[in-house]
Scaffold this motif. Structure first.
Motif, mmCIF file in Angstrom:
data_model
loop_
_atom_site.group_PDB
_atom_site.id
_atom_site.type_symbol
_atom_site.label_atom_id
_atom_site.label_comp_id
_atom_site.label_asym_id
_atom_site.label_seq_id
_atom_site.Cartn_x
_atom_site.Cartn_y
_atom_site.Cartn_z
ATOM 1 N N SER A 171 -3.872 14.848 -22.990
ATOM 2 C CA SER A 171 -2.696 14.123 -22.981
ATOM 3 C C SER A 171 -2.498 13.598 -21.655
ATOM 4 C CB SER A 171 -1.778 15.074 -23.535
ATOM 5 O OG SER A 171 -1.440 16.130 -22.806
ATOM 6 N N PHE A 172 -2.717 14.442 -20.700
ATOM 7 C CA PHE A 172 -2.243 14.052 -19.435
ATOM 8 C C PHE A 172 -3.047 12.923 -18.950
ATOM 9 C CE2 PHE A 172 -2.499 14.081 -14.798
ATOM 10 C CZ PHE A 172 -1.086 13.763 -14.631
ATOM 11 N N ILE A 173 -4.160 12.848 -19.282
ATOM 12 C CA ILE A 173 -5.090 11.824 -18.502
ATOM 13 C C ILE A 173 -4.746 10.416 -19.529
ATOM 14 C CG2 ILE A 173 -7.542 11.058 -18.066
ATOM 15 C CD1 ILE A 173 -8.166 13.809 -17.891
ATOM 16 N N HIS A 174 -4.281 10.612 -20.516
ATOM 17 C CA HIS A 174 -3.929 9.251 -21.438
ATOM 18 C C HIS A 174 -2.733 8.668 -20.740
ATOM 19 C CE1 HIS A 174 -6.726 8.880 -24.721
ATOM 20 N NE2 HIS A 174 -6.247 10.111 -25.021
ATOM 21 N N GLY A 175 -1.611 9.624 -20.262
ATOM 22 C CA GLY A 175 -0.497 8.988 -19.540
ATOM 23 C C GLY A 175 -0.859 8.443 -18.216
ATOM 24 N N MET A 176 -1.650 9.194 -17.655
ATOM 25 C CA MET A 176 -2.184 8.930 -16.425
ATOM 26 C C MET A 176 -2.807 7.403 -16.301
ATOM 27 S SD MET A 176 -4.516 11.240 -13.815
ATOM 28 C CE MET A 176 -5.667 10.371 -12.778
ATOM 29 N N GLY A 177 -3.725 7.314 -17.285
ATOM 30 C CA GLY A 177 -4.567 6.122 -17.437
ATOM 31 C C GLY A 177 -3.615 4.957 -17.569
ATOM 32 N N TYR A 178 -2.762 5.135 -18.587
ATOM 33 C CA TYR A 178 -1.761 4.184 -19.010
ATOM 34 C C TYR A 178 -0.967 3.460 -17.455
ATOM 35 C CZ TYR A 178 2.349 1.745 -20.294
ATOM 36 O OH TYR A 178 3.363 0.984 -20.582
ATOM 37 N N CYS A 179 -0.445 4.745 -17.013
ATOM 38 C CA CYS A 179 0.472 4.446 -15.729
ATOM 39 C C CYS A 179 -0.703 3.839 -14.851
ATOM 40 C CB CYS A 179 0.809 5.850 -15.054
ATOM 41 S SG CYS A 179 2.191 6.422 -16.104
ATOM 42 N N GLN A 180 -1.752 4.218 -14.444
ATOM 43 C CA GLN A 180 -2.602 3.589 -13.723
ATOM 44 C C GLN A 180 -3.011 2.326 -13.828
ATOM 45 O OE1 GLN A 180 -5.853 5.986 -12.540
ATOM 46 N NE2 GLN A 180 -7.162 4.429 -12.450
ATOM 47 N N ALA A 181 -3.319 1.905 -15.241
ATOM 48 C CA ALA A 181 -3.511 0.393 -15.754
ATOM 49 C C ALA A 181 -2.196 -0.499 -15.185
ATOM 50 C CB ALA A 181 -3.686 0.343 -17.044
ATOM 51 N N VAL A 182 -0.909 0.179 -15.701
ATOM 52 C CA VAL A 182 0.201 -0.766 -15.404
ATOM 53 C C VAL A 182 0.294 -0.833 -13.710
ATOM 54 C CG1 VAL A 182 2.754 -0.863 -15.568
ATOM 55 C CG2 VAL A 182 1.257 -0.075 -17.380
ATOM 56 N N GLU A 183 0.051 0.274 -13.003
ATOM 57 C CA GLU A 183 0.436 0.270 -11.431
ATOM 58 C C GLU A 183 -0.571 -0.844 -11.025
ATOM 59 O OE1 GLU A 183 -0.177 4.169 -10.930
ATOM 60 O OE2 GLU A 183 1.743 4.603 -11.566
ATOM 61 N N ARG A 184 -1.762 -0.933 -11.742
ATOM 62 C CA ARG A 184 -2.717 -1.897 -10.964
ATOM 63 C C ARG A 184 -2.320 -3.257 -11.296
ATOM 64 N NH1 ARG A 184 -7.848 -0.910 -9.121
ATOM 65 N NH2 ARG A 184 -7.775 -3.206 -9.026
ATOM 66 N N VAL A 185 -1.597 -3.582 -12.590
ATOM 67 C CA VAL A 185 -1.099 -4.854 -12.901
ATOM 68 C C VAL A 185 -0.055 -5.335 -11.710
ATOM 69 C CG1 VAL A 185 0.044 -5.990 -14.509
ATOM 70 C CG2 VAL A 185 -1.826 -4.823 -15.197
ATOM 71 N N MET A 186 0.836 -4.135 -11.668
ATOM 72 C CA MET A 186 2.253 -4.657 -10.738
ATOM 73 C C MET A 186 1.839 -4.655 -9.290
ATOM 74 S SD MET A 186 4.720 -2.405 -12.912
ATOM 75 C CE MET A 186 6.360 -3.243 -12.237
ATOM 76 N N GLY A 187 0.462 -4.133 -9.047
ATOM 77 C CA GLY A 187 0.164 -3.934 -7.431
ATOM 78 C C GLY A 187 1.018 -2.727 -6.796
ATOM 79 N N ILE A 188 1.238 -1.703 -7.388
ATOM 80 C CA ILE A 188 1.786 -0.656 -6.765
ATOM 81 C C ILE A 188 0.815 0.301 -6.288
ATOM 82 C CG2 ILE A 188 3.038 1.550 -7.385
ATOM 83 C CD1 ILE A 188 4.307 -0.083 -9.738
ATOM 84 N N THR A 189 1.070 0.608 -4.952
ATOM 85 C CA THR A 189 -0.250 1.769 -4.593
ATOM 86 C C THR A 189 0.842 3.196 -4.487
ATOM 87 O OG1 THR A 189 -0.763 -0.052 -3.063
ATOM 88 C CG2 THR A 189 -1.751 2.359 -2.703
ATOM 89 N N LEU A 190 0.342 4.207 -5.033
ATOM 90 C CA LEU A 190 0.875 5.204 -4.934
ATOM 91 C C LEU A 190 0.839 6.106 -3.599
ATOM 92 C CD1 LEU A 190 -0.096 6.909 -8.413
ATOM 93 C CD2 LEU A 190 1.929 5.618 -7.859
ATOM 94 N N PRO A 191 1.980 6.954 -3.428
ATOM 95 C CA PRO A 191 1.994 7.910 -2.294
ATOM 96 C C PRO A 191 0.801 8.984 -2.768
ATOM 97 C CG PRO A 191 3.988 8.107 -3.566
ATOM 98 C CD PRO A 191 3.206 7.077 -4.292
ATOM 99 N N PRO A 192 -0.028 9.146 -1.362
ATOM 100 C CA PRO A 192 -1.057 9.987 -1.619
ATOM 101 C C PRO A 192 -0.683 11.365 -2.572
ATOM 102 C CG PRO A 192 -0.476 9.530 0.876
ATOM 103 C CD PRO A 192 0.417 8.755 -0.162
ATOM 104 N N ARG A 193 0.395 12.074 -2.292
ATOM 105 C CA ARG A 193 0.509 13.401 -2.822
ATOM 106 C C ARG A 193 0.630 13.076 -4.155
ATOM 107 N NH1 ARG A 193 2.574 18.343 -1.220
ATOM 108 N NH2 ARG A 193 3.462 19.402 -2.794
ATOM 109 N N ALA A 194 1.412 12.026 -4.856
ATOM 110 C CA ALA A 194 1.339 11.869 -6.221
ATOM 111 C C ALA A 194 -0.097 11.542 -6.826
ATOM 112 C CB ALA A 194 2.027 10.248 -6.559
ATOM 113 N N ASP A 195 -0.967 10.895 -6.129
ATOM 114 C CA ASP A 195 -2.437 10.970 -6.456
ATOM 115 C C ASP A 195 -3.185 12.325 -6.417
ATOM 116 O OD1 ASP A 195 -3.039 8.049 -6.887
ATOM 117 O OD2 ASP A 195 -3.518 7.730 -5.029
ATOM 118 N N TYR A 196 -2.646 12.902 -5.492
ATOM 119 C CA TYR A 196 -3.560 14.367 -5.564
ATOM 120 C C TYR A 196 -2.860 15.198 -6.675
ATOM 121 C CZ TYR A 196 -6.363 13.945 -1.423
ATOM 122 O OH TYR A 196 -7.598 13.611 -0.693
ATOM 123 N N LEU A 197 -1.573 15.048 -6.897
ATOM 124 C CA LEU A 197 -1.006 16.097 -7.860
ATOM 125 C C LEU A 197 -1.583 15.681 -9.266
ATOM 126 C CD1 LEU A 197 2.480 16.417 -6.945
ATOM 127 C CD2 LEU A 197 1.015 18.065 -7.244
#
Ligand code: SF4
Ligand code: SF4
Lengths: 124, 124, 359
Positions: free
Chosen positions: C69-95
């Motif tokens: 489940s988590f990777i599905h949520g994460m993958g969806y968010c990642q795809a949307v973030e790429r579309v919107m051009g968002i770069t995550l704070p490093p801690r979020a990426d690590y978590l």
């Protein structure tokens, strides 16, 4: 051979499971159990109703009530995140099983501020 | 490092030739997907060492038809049957053809139907 | 002309808790051909994206599958973030990486239990799941959910974990890892496990590649492909070496998963060491407009998310190609020529998650 060791070890160690109904389950403080509303601070703004992905929350402004369909709620916590007054929270205790779909209706004592009557003439 | 991706628009008549090119280059079929817009937009994704190529083609929403690529990539039969069932695309000569029985759904081509939200702004 | 019989297998079968139906064409005890049929539980989640706004849809995306489940949520968010051009704070990426690896460990442990159950090794099954329970406890403590983590959101993560807690988790994981060795040694060395797994369900490297196999199914056939090498989230700093076995049989796929569990422990250790401080989420403004294909590695293999936005709060299209969907054609290949009693084990070695294949 290896398995004998594992099997013998579990034979002599205490059970890994809990004796459930006798020994209640302890939840972690952050567990998303059920949603609780602090009625005294709620302003019936309806944001949680709009945000809830499953439509479990119903806010009734006229009747001054906030209600939640417990069985529809998926404990996602989106309403908790989006409430501007921070009056919703996740309680670690899960919703208890029931034989029918229950709706909890809470009365909210919120009084909307009286609108100031519009001045008759616009201030110059 | 991230694999570069590119979207190549092709005409639906050269599909087989383009897919054969991918096969000859030793690429792997990643996925096939369709999107319902004013027209149906199909993406065939292939991946090789150099990057991912998405072959993009447009089909009319009314009675779309395409040749099957299962002679080139056998694994495509699942995607093609899925597109047939959900989008109503008539794919000719699939090696394993379920003839609309791949998904047990109650209405034909549900994903090709009109928008779920009629008031939604259409993309310009 | 010998006698051919068709034996229906599934969707309800004692060892296969997945709604897939196979028509097995058998000659004596040998399977000649398998014809799958699924679609018993198609839910049309992909279309739901037109009703839910793109932020709410994270919760739907997460419920595509109950295990990864988590990777599905994460993958969806990642795809949307790429579309919107968002770069995550490093801690979020690590978590996110931390939770993704935990979910990989718990999924592989679940699989080990299921496969042990399939070849009738009940004790091993119970012991694998006992260890999995400890991982789930960590998950529940950090995210608030046991199976549906609900921790990813567009623009970061919904929860933070204090550094003290992370240190403590690091210590707990060490004890879990030590305990796990006893179980994985059984898989590696036990005579009966070897008898049930070695040499069955052969999938040659060429076939695996041609038929589009992904994940441990592909790596068990000797093809080094791991989507984590794409360097999404914290994998851009952490080197991931794809784990490959060259025997091409069920045992090789089993070994790939077992070695991946230890690899995940190793990745978590590195993540915990390097965990940067700072924000875990950023504010998201505007609506996605554009399209992106995000490629991630799930416990079951490579998964692809396709997101197409049109500048409104509802997306035009969300598509997920789950690993099981890609592993069905290779499965049919593996089943050709196997013995009838081996069918359940072979089906399990692709780690099928049919519910996730039928979004
Ligand atoms: S609970 Fe919060 S969001 Fe919901 S109506 Fe009350 S104040 Fe508004
Ligand atoms: S937890 Fe989620 S589903 Fe439940 S009431 Fe809140 S927003 Fe709705």
């Amino acid at each position: 051979m290896k398995m004998t060791y594992v099997a013998l070890k579990s034979l002599f160690s205490s059970p890994a499971t809990a004796n459930y109904p006798a020994e209640p389950k302890t939840y972690y403080p952050g567990t998303r159990g059920h949603i609780v509303l602090e009625v005294s601070t709620c302003t019936l703004c309806k944001i949680c109703e709009i945000r809830c992905p499953t439509g479990a929350i119903q806010v009734d402004r006229e009747g001054k009530a906030w209600s939640i369909e417990r069985m529809k709620c998926i404990q996602c916590g989106f309403c908790v995140d989006s409430c501007p007054r921070k009056c919703l929270s996740n309680d670690p205790q899960y919703t208890s099983p029931a034989s029918e779909k229950i709706t909890d209706r809470l009365d909210v004592p919120y009084e909307p501020p009286k609108r100031k009557p519009k001045p008759e003439t616009p201030p110059a | 490092m991230e694999t570069p991706q590119e979207i190549v628009t092709i005409a639906s008549s050269d599909l087989l030739a383009k897919v054969q090119e991918q096969k000859d280059a030793g690429h792997r079929l990643v996925q096939i997907c369709a999107t319902t817009l004013e027209q149906l937009e199909l993406s065939y994704s292939f991946m090789g060492k150099e990057g991912i190529t998405h072959l993009r083609l447009l089909l009319p929403r009314d009675q779309p038809s395409l040749p099957s690529i299962t002679d080139i990539y056998f694994g495509a039969f699942a995607y093609e049957n899925e597109m047939h069932d959900l989008f109503g695309i008539d794919i000719r000569d699939i090696r394993v053809d379920y003839k609309g029985k791949f998904y047990k759904i109650s209405e034909p081509a549900p994903f090709n139907a009109g928008c779920l939200i009629p008031t939604r702004k259409q993309p310009s | 002309m010998s006698n051919r019989t068709i034996i229906p297998f599934g969707p309800q079968h004692p060892v296969l808790p997945e709604p897939i139906h196979l028509d097995l064409v058998v000659e004596d005890e040998r399977v000649i051909e398998a014809i799958p049929s699924f679609g018993f539980i198609h839910r049309g989640l992909e279309r739901l994206v037109e009703k839910k706004d793109f932020q709410e849809f994270t919760f739907v995306a997460e419920r595509v599958c109950g295990i990864c489940s988590f990777i599905h949520g994460m993958g969806y968010c990642q795809a949307v973030e790429r579309v919107m051009g968002i770069t995550l704070p490093p801690r979020a990426d690590y978590l996110r990486t931390f939770w993704a690896e935990l979910s990989r460990i718990h999924s592989h442990l679940l699989w080990m239990g299921l496969v042990a159950d399939a070849f009738g090794f009940e004790n091993l099954f119970m012991n694998s799941w006992r260890i999995r329970e400890n991982i789930l406890d960590i998950v529940e403590e950090t995210t608030g959910g046991r199976v549906i983590f609900g921790a990813a959101k567009i623009g970061g993560t919904r929860r933070d974990v204090t550094n003290d807690k992370l240190k403590e988790i690091g210590r707990t994981l060490k004890t879990i890892e030590a305990e796990l060795h006893a179980i994985t040694d059984v898989f590696e060395q036990d005579y009966s496990v070897q008898q049930r797994l070695r040499g069955i369900g052969i999938l040659s490297r060429e076939d695996a590649f041609d038929l589009g196999a992904v994940g441990p199914t592909l790596r068990g056939s000797g093809e080094p492909m791991d989507a984590r090498c794409e360097g999404y989230a914290a994998y851009r700093d952490i080197e991931v070496e794809p784990i490959v076995e060259s025997d091409c049989d069920s045992y090789a796929r089993c070994m790939v998963r077992i070695r991946e569990i230890y690899q995940s422990f190793d990745i978590i250790r590195q993540v915990l060491c390097r965990m940067p401080d700072g924000e875990t989420e950023i504010k998201v403004k505007g609506y996605p407009n554009g399209e992106h294909f995000a490629r991630l590695e799930q416990p079951r293999g490579e998964v692809l998310y396709y997101v197409k936005g049109n500048g409104t709060k509802h997306l035009d299209r969300f598509r997920v190609r789950t690993p099981t969907f890609a592993n069905i054609p290779p499965l049919l290949k593996m089943l050709q020529g196997c013995d009838l009693p081996d069918v359940p084990v072979i089906v399990l070695t692709i780690d099928p998650c049919i519910s996730c294949a039928e979004r």
